[in-house]
Design an enzyme around this catalytic site. Structure first.
Site, PDB file in Angstrom:
ATOM      1  N   CYS A   1    -112.614 -13.652  19.007  1.00 12.16           N
ATOM      2  CA  CYS A   1    -113.550 -12.755  19.712  1.00 12.16           C
ATOM      3  C   CYS A   1    -114.761 -13.454  20.342  1.00 12.16           C
ATOM      4  CB  CYS A   1    -113.990 -11.640  18.772  1.00 12.16           C
ATOM      5  SG  CYS A   1    -112.568 -10.734  18.130  1.00 12.16           S
TER       6      CYS A   1
ATOM      7  N   HIS B   1    -120.315  -8.266  21.090  1.00 10.26           N
ATOM      8  CA  HIS B   1    -118.854  -8.080  21.039  1.00 10.26           C
ATOM      9  C   HIS B   1    -118.548  -6.654  20.588  1.00 10.26           C
ATOM     10  CE1 HIS B   1    -114.739  -8.258  20.064  1.00 10.26           C
ATOM     11  NE2 HIS B   1    -114.895  -8.452  18.770  1.00 10.26           N
TER      12      HIS B   1
ATOM     13  N   ASN C   1    -111.675  -2.669  20.816  1.00  8.20           N
ATOM     14  CA  ASN C   1    -112.008  -4.093  20.663  1.00  8.20           C
ATOM     15  C   ASN C   1    -110.991  -4.924  21.452  1.00  8.20           C
ATOM     16  OD1 ASN C   1    -112.199  -6.746  19.751  1.00  8.20           O
ATOM     17  ND2 ASN C   1    -112.370  -6.202  17.586  1.00  8.20           N
TER      18      ASN C   1
HETATM   19  O1  UT7 Z   1    -113.553  -8.586  16.219  1.00  5.24           O
HETATM   20  C1  UT7 Z   1    -113.781  -8.364  14.848  1.00  5.24           C
HETATM   21  C2  UT7 Z   1    -112.639  -7.518  14.403  1.00  5.24           C
HETATM   22  N1  UT7 Z   1    -112.836  -6.799  13.192  1.00  5.24           N
HETATM   23  C3  UT7 Z   1    -113.419  -5.593  13.097  1.00  5.24           C
HETATM   24  O2  UT7 Z   1    -113.998  -5.058  13.987  1.00  5.24           O
HETATM   25  C4  UT7 Z   1    -113.283  -4.898  11.763  1.00  5.24           C
HETATM   26  C5  UT7 Z   1    -114.581  -4.631  11.084  1.00  5.24           C
HETATM   27  N2  UT7 Z   1    -114.369  -3.650  10.035  1.00  5.24           N
HETATM   28  C6  UT7 Z   1    -114.334  -2.314  10.292  1.00  5.24           C
HETATM   29  O3  UT7 Z   1    -114.553  -1.920  11.419  1.00  5.24           O
HETATM   30  C7  UT7 Z   1    -114.058  -1.363   9.148  1.00  5.24           C
HETATM   31  O4  UT7 Z   1    -113.957  -2.065   7.946  1.00  5.24           O
HETATM   32  C8  UT7 Z   1    -112.773  -0.531   9.391  1.00  5.24           C
HETATM   33  C9  UT7 Z   1    -113.000   0.442  10.547  1.00  5.24           C
HETATM   34  C10 UT7 Z   1    -111.598  -1.449   9.726  1.00  5.24           C
HETATM   35  C11 UT7 Z   1    -112.425   0.269   8.140  1.00  5.24           C
HETATM   36  O5  UT7 Z   1    -113.509   1.103   7.767  1.00  5.24           O
HETATM   37  P1  UT7 Z   1    -113.929   1.213   6.217  1.00  5.24           P
HETATM   38  O6  UT7 Z   1    -115.009   2.232   6.136  1.00  5.24           O
HETATM   39  O7  UT7 Z   1    -114.200  -0.169   5.737  1.00  5.24           O
HETATM   40  O8  UT7 Z   1    -112.637   1.865   5.586  1.00  5.24           O
HETATM   41  P2  UT7 Z   1    -111.692   1.284   4.450  1.00  5.24           P
HETATM   42  O9  UT7 Z   1    -110.871   0.145   4.994  1.00  5.24           O
HETATM   43  O10 UT7 Z   1    -112.487   1.020   3.210  1.00  5.24           O
HETATM   44  O11 UT7 Z   1    -110.763   2.518   4.197  1.00  5.24           O
HETATM   45  C12 UT7 Z   1    -111.264   3.744   3.673  1.00  5.24           C
HETATM   46  C13 UT7 Z   1    -110.116   4.720   3.584  1.00  5.24           C
HETATM   47  C14 UT7 Z   1    -108.879   4.131   2.887  1.00  5.24           C
HETATM   48  O12 UT7 Z   1    -108.272   5.157   2.129  1.00  5.24           O
HETATM   49  P3  UT7 Z   1    -108.476   5.206   0.538  1.00  5.24           P
HETATM   50  O13 UT7 Z   1    -107.948   3.883   0.044  1.00  5.24           O
HETATM   51  O14 UT7 Z   1    -109.950   5.363   0.329  1.00  5.24           O
HETATM   52  O15 UT7 Z   1    -107.659   6.374   0.156  1.00  5.24           O
HETATM   53  C15 UT7 Z   1    -107.968   3.792   4.050  1.00  5.24           C
HETATM   54  O16 UT7 Z   1    -106.596   3.828   3.706  1.00  5.24           O
HETATM   55  O17 UT7 Z   1    -109.681   5.102   4.901  1.00  5.24           O
HETATM   56  C16 UT7 Z   1    -108.280   4.899   5.021  1.00  5.24           C
HETATM   57  N3  UT7 Z   1    -107.969   4.556   6.404  1.00  5.24           N
HETATM   58  C17 UT7 Z   1    -107.722   5.471   7.349  1.00  5.24           C
HETATM   59  N4  UT7 Z   1    -107.687   6.801   7.316  1.00  5.24           N
HETATM   60  C18 UT7 Z   1    -107.415   7.460   8.464  1.00  5.24           C
HETATM   61  C19 UT7 Z   1    -107.902   3.313   6.972  1.00  5.24           C
HETATM   62  N5  UT7 Z   1    -107.613   3.436   8.281  1.00  5.24           N
HETATM   63  C20 UT7 Z   1    -107.498   4.745   8.544  1.00  5.24           C
HETATM   64  C21 UT7 Z   1    -107.222   5.485   9.716  1.00  5.24           C
HETATM   65  N6  UT7 Z   1    -107.196   6.830   9.629  1.00  5.24           N
HETATM   66  N7  UT7 Z   1    -107.011   4.912  10.913  1.00  5.24           N
END
Ligand code: UT7
Length: 315
Positions: free
Chosen positions: A108, A242, A272
């Site tokens: 990125c 970014h 992204n």
């Molecule tokens: O260029 C750099 C690239 N990287 C990034 O931009 C990523 C940076 N990180 C993030 O943006 C965030 O960590 C995410 C958006 C990827 C995830 O958000 P989060 O608040 O950290 O969610 P999480 O991974 O802790 O997941 C929370 C819950 C989980 O369910 P449980 O285990 O609590 O039951 C996931 O399975 O949300 C669930 N989940 C979803 N639910 C609905 C994960 N993805 C989704 C989805 N829709 N698309």
């Protein structure tokens, strides 16, 4: 060096969160709340090199230059259909470039890494005009069954033409190698001699750890560069961050204490697009007439590696 032209190109197909929820266990509400993304441009029948070439042609036209005026071409790309020659050569042929050209894969922050290389060439007196193209199709890296990852990405290309000048005030590259945070690998062609175990995995990401790295390094990188240049946060007119996630951008903005109007975004409609995100945003703002001579632009990006980079440039 200074920027004298910008360009960008996006795939025609726009995919909304509701489109995704037809085949993924997700919702518009979850994606918008966690990321700020509402839709993204996704490659369907285009080729990433065609997007890169279109962005390059627009940047050259904006700069009032011909392909023959470019002395050095840097192409930033993480994945394409081509192993060799490099994507720079493939785009270079389409655009009619005949100068030296190289590919970089710095994820990125690739646009800022490319600017740092260009700056070094200018300082060495080796070039008069440099073209940078960031052409990316991260939607071909993720598993479309992995709802935590595939919803984040969009495709596109951004380009900028640079010429001699002293507008680059400061630039910083940073690496904190940690290869289990964002990675993908694939199996190469088989040989009769391979005995090691190999596997192929789509893009894997430890979202929360990447989130924390992004916000903390961006704030640190920007503050370091401001201190180095003697500029204050108030002196900066535009922060081009970014476009990874709206909450990351917001975390950086509030951490720095900068008003919203100085933090333009296009994440809601683009997702992204890896290294293409900064130059696409740059081009869109340029074409909207948002920059005036003397404006201070701060760039900051972060991603796989883990790598981060920042730059302060006068328009
Ligand atoms: O260029 C750099 C690239 N990287 C990034 O931009 C990523 C940076 N990180 C993030 O943006 C965030 O960590 C995410 C958006 C990827 C995830 O958000 P989060 O608040 O950290 O969610 P999480 O991974 O802790 O997941 C929370 C819950 C989980 O369910 P449980 O285990 O609590 O039951 C996931 O399975 O949300 C669930 N989940 C979803 N639910 C609905 C994960 N993805 C989704 C989805 N829709 N698309």
């Amino acid at each position: 060096m200074k920027i004298i032209g910008t360009g960008s190109a996006l795939p025609r197909k726009q995919v909304t969160n509701d489109d995704l929820s037809k085949f993924l266990d997700t919702s518009d509400e979850w994606i918008v709340t966690r990321t700020g993304i509402r839709s993204r441009h996704v490659i369907s029948d285009e080729k990433v090199e065609d997007l890169g070439a279109e962005a390059a042609r627009k940047a050259l036209a904006d700069a009032g230059l011909q392909a023959s005026d470019i002395d050095f071409f840097i192409c930033s790309n993480v994945i394409s259909e081509h192993i060799t020659p490099g994507l720079s050569c493939i785009i270079g042929q389409q655009v009619g470039l005949t100068c030296p050209m190289i590919d970089i894969n710095c994820a990125c922050p690739g646009f800022i890494y490319a600017m740092d290389i260009a700056q070094t060439y200018f300082e060495a007196g080796k070039v008069n005009n440099v073209l940078i193209v960031c052409a990316e199709e991260p939607t071909r890296m993720t598993s479309w069954e992995d709802r935590a990852t595939c919803v984040l990405f969009g495709d596109g290309a951004g380009a900028a033409v640079f010429t001699k000048g002293d507008n680059m005030k400061a630039i910083k590259l940073n690496a904190e190698p940690s290869i289990d945070k964002i990675y993908e690998h694939r199996i190469l062609e088989p040989t009769p001699f391979i005995t090691k175990e190999e596997d192929s995995v789509p893009l894997q990401m430890k979202g929360r750890e990447v989130f924390r790295f992004a916000v903390s390094t961006s704030i640190r990188d920007i503050n370091e560069l401001l201190a180095k240049t003697g500029l204050t946060i108030e002196d900066a007119d535009h922060f081009l961050i970014h476009q990874a996630n709206m909450r990351i951008v917001e975390g950086i903005r509030s951490g720095l204490g900068v008003p919203e109007e100085k933090f333009p975004t296009n994440i809601a409609t683009h997702g992204n697009s890896s290294s293409a995100s900064c130059p696409i945003l740059l081009d869109e703002l340029n074409r909207e007439g948002r920059f005036k001579k003397g404006d201070i632009i701060v760039f900051s990006a972060f991603g796989a590696g883990l790598l981060s980079a920042a730059a302060i440039m006068e328009w």
